[in-house]
Design a protein around this motif. Structure first.
Motif, PDB file in Angstrom:
ATOM      1  N   PRO A 103       0.801  -1.228   0.000  1.00 20.05           N
ATOM      2  CA  PRO A 103       0.000   0.000   0.000  1.00 20.05           C
ATOM      3  C   PRO A 103       0.836   1.283   0.000  1.00 20.05           C
ATOM      4  N   THR A 104       2.086   1.234   0.427  1.00 22.27           N
ATOM      5  CA  THR A 104       2.858   2.482   0.431  1.00 22.27           C
ATOM      6  C   THR A 104       3.350   2.852  -0.971  1.00 22.27           C
ATOM      7  N   THR A 105       3.772   1.850  -1.749  1.00 22.75           N
ATOM      8  CA  THR A 105       4.281   2.164  -3.100  1.00 22.75           C
ATOM      9  C   THR A 105       3.226   1.966  -4.186  1.00 22.75           C
ATOM     10  N   GLY A 106       2.237   1.117  -3.909  1.00 19.07           N
ATOM     11  CA  GLY A 106       1.256   0.774  -4.950  1.00 19.07           C
ATOM     12  C   GLY A 106       1.697  -0.413  -5.791  1.00 19.07           C
ATOM     13  N   ASP A 107       2.897  -0.951  -5.534  1.00 15.41           N
ATOM     14  CA  ASP A 107       3.365  -2.115  -6.306  1.00 15.41           C
ATOM     15  C   ASP A 107       2.435  -3.297  -6.048  1.00 15.41           C
ATOM     16  N   ALA A 108       2.190  -4.096  -7.058  1.00 15.76           N
ATOM     17  CA  ALA A 108       1.277  -5.226  -6.897  1.00 15.76           C
ATOM     18  C   ALA A 108       1.676  -6.390  -7.788  1.00 15.76           C
ATOM     19  N   ILE A 109       1.313  -7.574  -7.327  1.00 16.10           N
ATOM     20  CA  ILE A 109       1.410  -8.781  -8.159  1.00 16.10           C
ATOM     21  C   ILE A 109      -0.001  -9.353  -8.223  1.00 16.10           C
TER      22      ILE A 109
END
Ligand SMILES: *[C@@H]1O[C@H](CO)[C@@H](O)[C@H](O)[C@H]1NC(C)=O
Ligand SMILES: *[C@@H]1O[C@H](CO)[C@@H](O)[C@H](O)[C@H]1NC(C)=O
Ligand SMILES: *[C@@H]1O[C@H](CO)[C@@H](O)[C@H](O)[C@H]1NC(C)=O
Ligand SMILES: *[C@@H]1O[C@H](CO)[C@@H](O)[C@H](O)[C@H]1NC(C)=O
Ligand SMILES: *[C@@H]1O[C@H](CO)[C@@H](O)[C@H](O)[C@H]1NC(C)=O
Length: 336
Positions: free
Chosen positions: A321-327
Motif C-alpha cells: 500500500p505504500t508504493t502501490g506495487d502489486a502482483i
C-alpha cells in the motif's frame, strides 16, 4: 374516432410503462446474420513534425527518456488525426482518417498500443469505421493489429489489420504505413485458458508503470481520480518475479472512479513463448482493485487469438500500500 383515441391512449400507456420500467429489455434469442468478409487497402500517414503534425504529444511521464533519441520514448501519449490515402503519395486521394490515440508502451522495444477509430469518407464505406485496439511493434516490418469493433457497415466487426511500414523517417519521426485490413469470417471456435502473474511496479529506479498525466485535483482525491499510467508490465509463470517471463502487458490504466479505488484498464497482453509466441489479446474494462476477484472483458486479439472474445479473472496476490506495487494473478479464458 373512438378507435383512434383508443390507439393513442394505448401508445401513451406503453410509453409510460417503458419510461418507468428497467433500463434493459428482455433478453431474446439472436440468430447472427451470415458473416461477410471485407478487405481494405490503404496508406496511413503519421506525421509528428512540421507545421501541421497529424500526431501530437499530449502527455509524458517524468521518467520519459532524456536518454533516448527516439521521437516517441516509453511514457509518451499521442493524439492522432492521421489521413488515410489510396496511394502511398500523401497527395493521393484521401479516403478517411485515423483518429484516436497511441501510447509508447514499450520499455525495451519501440512498441505502441493503439486506440484508434479508422473512419472512411468515400465510397461504399463512407460514414463507417472500425476500431483498432492493439499492440503495434513498430520495429517489425510486418505486423498484425486486432480490430475489435466498428460502426455503420462495420457494426460488431472483428478482424485483423496487417500492416507494413512503407517508410519511416527516424529524424523527423514521420511514418507511413500500408494497411491491408481484413474483417474476417470466423471458423470453428476454440477455447484457451491462460494463467500468469502480472507485475505492476511503480516504485524504484526502474518502474514498469509510470504516471503520464493527472488532473489538477488528483492529489486531493482519495482515489487519485484522473491519474493516468502507462505500463509495460512483466507477465510471469508464477507469482515469483524471478520466475519465467511469459509475456508483457502494454498500454494504459487510469483512475476512473471517484468513490472507490477503480481503474479503467486498456492494455494488450502479448506472449513470448510456446504456441502463443507473438500472439496478443486486448483487454479493456473496469478493475475494482480492492475487490478480491475482478472480471474484465477480452475484446480482440492477433495471431492465434485473432477475433478473440473472452474474459479475464484477476486476483491480487500481493500488494504494497505504500508504493502501490502489486502482483496480480490472471486467469484468462479466450474464445478464438
Ligand atoms: C519528414 O521526412 C519525410 C521523408 O523523408 C519527408 O518527405 C518530409 O518532408 C519530412 N517532413 C518534415 C516536416 O521535415
Ligand atoms: C460521405 O457522406 C457524407 C455524409 O453523409 C456526405 O456529406 C459526403 O458527401 C459523402 N462523401 C462521399 C465522397 O460520398
Ligand atoms: C512531473 O513533475 C512535475 C514537477 O515535479 C509535477 O508537477 C508533475 O505533476 C509531474 N508529472 C506527473 C505526470 O507526475
Ligand atoms: C501531486 O503528487 C505528485 C506525486 O506525489 C507530485 O509529484 C506532484 O508534484 C503533486 N502535484 C501537486 C499539484 O501537488
Ligand atoms: C480459471 O478459469 C477457468 C474458467 O473460468 C476455471 O475453470 C478454472 O478453474 C480457473 N482456474 C483457477 C486456477 O482459478
Amino acid at each position: 374516432m373512438g378507435k383512434k383515441i383508443g390507439i393513442v391512449a394505448l401508445t401513451l400507456y406503453l410509453c409510460i410503462t417503458f419510461a418507468l420500467s428497467e433500463y434493459y429489455s428482455k433478453t431474446l434469442p439472436f440468430s447472427p446474420k451470415q458473416q461477410v468478409v471485407t478487405n481494405l487497402h490503404f496508406f496511413f500517414h503519421d506525421t509528428l513534425t512540421g507545421r501541421s503534425p497529424s500526431a501530437v504529444l499530449i502527455a509524458k511521464s517524468n521518467h520519459t527518456g532524456d536518454d533516448s533519441s527516439s521521437p516517441s520514448p516509453f511514457g509518451s501519449l499521442f493524439a492522432i488525426d492521421d489521413p488515410l490515402t489510396l496511394g502511398h503519395d500523401p497527395k493521393s486521394e484521401q479516403i478517411g482518417n485515423a483518429r484516436g490515440m497511441y501510447v509508447s508502451s514499450g520499455k525495451h522495444d519501440p512498441t505502441l498500443t493503439m486506440y484508434v477509430d479508422f473512419g472512411f469518407t468515400s465510397g461504399q464505406f463512407n460514414g463507417s469505421s472500425f476500431t483498432v485496439f492493439s499492440r503495434n511493434t513498430i520495429r517489425e516490418k510486418e505486423r498484425e493489429l486486432a480490430v475489435v469493433g466498428g460502426r455503420g457497415r462495420f457494426r460488431m466487426a472483428t478482424g485483423v489489420a496487417q500492416l507494413n511500414t512503407y517508410s519511416v523517417n527516424l529524424i523527423n519521426g514521420s511514418r507511413l504505413y500500408s494497411w491491408a485490413n481484413q474483417l474476417e469470417e470466423s471458423g470453428k471456435e476454440k477455447v484457451t485458458n491462460l494463467q500468469f502473474y502480472f507485475h505492476d511496479t511503480l516504485s524504484g529506479k526502474n518502474p514498469t508503470a509510470v504516471k503520464v498525466a493527472q488532473a489538477a485535483d488528483t492529489n486531493k482525491s482519495l482515489t487519485l481520480f484522473g491519474a493516468t499510467f502507462m505500463v509495460d508490465d512483466a507477465l510471469t509463470e508464477t507469482a515469483d518475479p524471478k520466475s519465467k517471463l511469459v509475456g508483457r502487458a502494454q498500454g494504459l490504466y487510469g483512475s476512473s472512479c471517484k468513490e472507490e479505488i477503480g481503474l479503467i484498464m486498456a492494455m494488450s497482453f502479448s506472449f513470448l513463448d510456446g504456441p502463443y509466441k507473438d500472439s496478443t489479446i486486448s483487454m479493456i474494462g473496469k478493475n475494482s482493485v480492492m475487490n478480491p476477484i475482478r472480471e474484465m472483458p477480452i475484446v480482440g486479439g492477433t495471431g492465434i487469438f485473432r477475433m478473440a472474445r473472452g474474459y479475464a479473472i484477476a486476483k491480487t496476490n500481493w500488494f504494497d500500500p505504500t508504493t502501490g506495487d502489486a502482483i496480480v494473478g490472471y486467469n484468462v479464458t479466450v474464445h478464438h
